[in-house]
Design a protein around this motif. Sequence first.
Motif, short mmCIF file in Angstrom:
data_model
loop_
_atom_site.label_atom_id
_atom_site.label_comp_id
_atom_site.label_asym_id
_atom_site.label_seq_id
_atom_site.Cartn_x
_atom_site.Cartn_y
_atom_site.Cartn_z
N CYS A 36 70.58 19.24 -7.28
CA CYS A 36 70.71 20.07 -6.07
C CYS A 36 71.97 19.69 -5.28
O CYS A 36 72.36 18.53 -5.25
N HIS A 37 72.56 20.70 -4.64
CA HIS A 37 73.82 20.51 -3.91
C HIS A 37 73.65 20.80 -2.42
O HIS A 37 72.92 21.72 -2.05
N VAL A 38 74.37 20.03 -1.61
CA VAL A 38 74.50 20.36 -0.19
C VAL A 38 75.98 20.66 0.04
O VAL A 38 76.85 19.80 -0.25
N TYR A 39 76.28 21.86 0.55
CA TYR A 39 77.65 22.24 0.83
C TYR A 39 77.85 22.34 2.34
O TYR A 39 77.11 23.06 3.02
N ILE A 40 78.86 21.60 2.83
CA ILE A 40 79.18 21.66 4.26
C ILE A 40 80.39 22.59 4.43
O ILE A 40 81.49 22.29 3.95
N ASP A 41 80.16 23.70 5.10
CA ASP A 41 81.19 24.73 5.23
C ASP A 41 82.24 24.33 6.25
O ASP A 41 82.03 23.41 7.06
N ALA A 42 83.38 25.05 6.22
CA ALA A 42 84.47 24.79 7.18
C ALA A 42 83.96 24.83 8.61
O ALA A 42 84.33 24.00 9.44
N GLN A 43 83.11 25.80 8.90
CA GLN A 43 82.53 25.88 10.24
C GLN A 43 81.09 25.39 10.16
O GLN A 43 80.24 26.07 9.63
N ALA A 44 80.88 24.19 10.70
CA ALA A 44 79.53 23.65 10.66
C ALA A 44 79.33 22.72 11.84
O ALA A 44 80.28 22.05 12.28
N ASP A 45 78.13 22.69 12.34
CA ASP A 45 77.79 21.73 13.37
C ASP A 45 77.63 20.36 12.69
O ASP A 45 76.84 20.21 11.75
#
Lengths: 428, 428
Positions: free
Chosen positions: A236-245
Amino acid sequence: MTTLSPHDSKSPVIQAAHRAKDAAAVLAPLPRAKKDEALLAIADALEARTAEIVEANAKDVAKAREAGTSDALIDRLTLTPERVRAIASDVRDVVALPDPVGEVVRGSTLPNGLDLRQVRVPLGVVGIIYEARPNVTVDAAALCLKSGNAVLLRGSASAYESNTALVRVLRDAVDGAGLPADAVQLVPGESRESVRELMRARGLVDVLIPRGGASLIQTVVNESTVPVIETGTGNCHVYIDAQADIDTAVDVLINSKAQRPSVCNAAETLLVHQDIAAEFLPRALDALADAGVTVHADARVMAYAKESRATVVEATEEDWETEYLSYDIAAAVVDSLDKAVEHIRRWSSGHTEAIVTTSQQAARRFTQLVDSTTVAVNASTRFTDGGQFGFGAEIGISTQKLHARGPMGLPELTSTKYILTGDGHIRG
Amino acid sequence: MTTLSPHDSKSPVIQAAHRAKDAAAVLAPLPRAKKDEALLAIADALEARTAEIVEANAKDVAKAREAGTSDALIDRLTLTPERVRAIASDVRDVVALPDPVGEVVRGSTLPNGLDLRQVRVPLGVVGIIYEARPNVTVDAAALCLKSGNAVLLRGSASAYESNTALVRVLRDAVDGAGLPADAVQLVPGESRESVRELMRARGLVDVLIPRGGASLIQTVVNESTVPVIETGTGNCHVYIDAQADIDTAVDVLINSKAQRPSVCNAAETLLVHQDIAAEFLPRALDALADAGVTVHADARVMAYAKESRATVVEATEEDWETEYLSYDIAAAVVDSLDKAVEHIRRWSSGHTEAIVTTSQQAARRFTQLVDSTTVAVNASTRFTDGGQFGFGAEIGISTQKLHARGPMGLPELTSTKYILTGDGHIRG
């Protein structure tokens, strides 16, 4: 002229499968009340005969200790009176669930006046091949019985005494409730050959569900002519986007990875958008360090690691496809959301992927493009679970696309049939 | 660091499957309008390039004639300008069908506030292995495209020129509409080895659907590691209950058997309750004789045959399991409805069984106990068909219990995924 299915095969496995098929025919039309009665009898019997079960289990545990089995595995194998009570309580929870059989999935009156109904029916005979935990024996039997299926249980040799005792208790209870005892059977024999016969019993066994490690599942997938539902592998993957808290991103990452690393819905890879890496990674790497997680980092993540408390090793290509099931995580910086999707498409096992983002557009694109059983937006990967989804019970998490995908509850243990009713309608 | 799926296998089949998988990723998020545009382009192209298609087909037909192929098979192989127009018209019918992709199958807000939606998504890459009829090439491609799937087509060698021309036309049209041409591909190579590679391409091909004779289907079922949907074998039964309207019984029997004997939903066995045999069988045997049907009779049916016009032969056990697909029917007298159910349970392929009865109780018991894709009450077995069921199109009739059962329309060419949306939800 006609007799029921012939029981003249010499193989004990095939004979058991024939008996299961006959039992399934009896179970299929049973109303919910009859099945619930049997389940309650099972729960009562598990409690009444706890001593017998714990005694049998002690033999397995002693054998495991002699064989030098790890403490973790011995813990999974062990049944205490408290654990048996908990298993009985789980069976009572299944009683409370609605019966999927008989549900009208769709229906209409056709232009020619024929009434068409598609209704849920049991699958028939379900084979479960699983590893050490004896609670699976009871859980699987209860779910199969509730959904009107006969079950063939093939546990591991290390739990043989426990499973034999449990199935004896289950069968007595089922029989006492007036249902066929052969609705619940252990697959006879401890050899690999008996598993092979089970996998080749197409026409008698309707589906095989392997539950366990990747190699068990691969063997079943490759050798079975009986239809298989692949379960459980979770890269499983967690992707942190450019705009994220950032706080949300750290929380979701740590929960996904470290809340319970040994299970299939734990995260194994972190992907970080390059535009947020400088802000996010220093915090994330410290938080991973505090959670005791080793980071398998690509070069761009490594650049941030030196100034953090993180334990870091260099990632190799193998890391991208590894399901660690431990306090380890692979981590990479990606150029864009689309590059994250590409990475996931190439390496993921298709279980669960999460995006953390404040952008509606990014959330929409990620959920459209990522093809896994579950896509989580601003939520931990750990939520992919039948209990969490409100299904009340779970026979496994399917990572294949056919029949069932994601957590499987009672409806996923059914098929359907069409009932067509007319007044002597013929086709012109 | 990351690239799309590697195309470095030397096998042309595996390379094609990789291209199909990449194309499937492009198709999956496409809105209906884009897919419909491509389908309309296909229909137009088929009409515009009819000459090219008919010319290629003529080569297959000439080769088949040289090989001494039967007239019936040559008829199935032959494409005329009218038939190509009809195929194009079928594609336009698919345009009119709703797009299953994106349908929300279920959804709820979980107790912790997470929003859970289960939505339909394409299966991905669908492999179709089929026999002589070249219209299947276009039908299957259109249904797969509409449901967002890439398709790998493996037709028979006898239709090679036709299929090659058709797929060329399809790919040009798909490409012209701005979609990846690799959404529609012929499996390269004519050898059995190429079929074997297709059957082993698990992970690249999501499902195989064999359409054709029993031996083709058996081979695929036994050798494939890719999940298979078994289709088409139909040993269908008509049971005349003790209480039945004789006119209705004769009409349903004759329509089920003789309206089109060569198809899977035609009846192959007649079962008659002993209490109605004396009244029903003389009329039924004459009606079967008039329809040109040979009766393979058990001893009790035989007793009535001598006074009828029927052509009768003695039934052997083999008759009970035979799918004649011809003007033949097996026939037996049974002691009770339950004995009819036993016979069906033992011998049926699980496709379609009909009961003719005026008894509500008998209808209810028969529909509860018979476990086939379709159970018809006072209606011909011939209604088991996607078109008749109102599905608008059909990729085949599944006779297995997993994933899809009975006629398969567009929704049966999809899987689902869960989308979970939160505000930074983590598991406690």
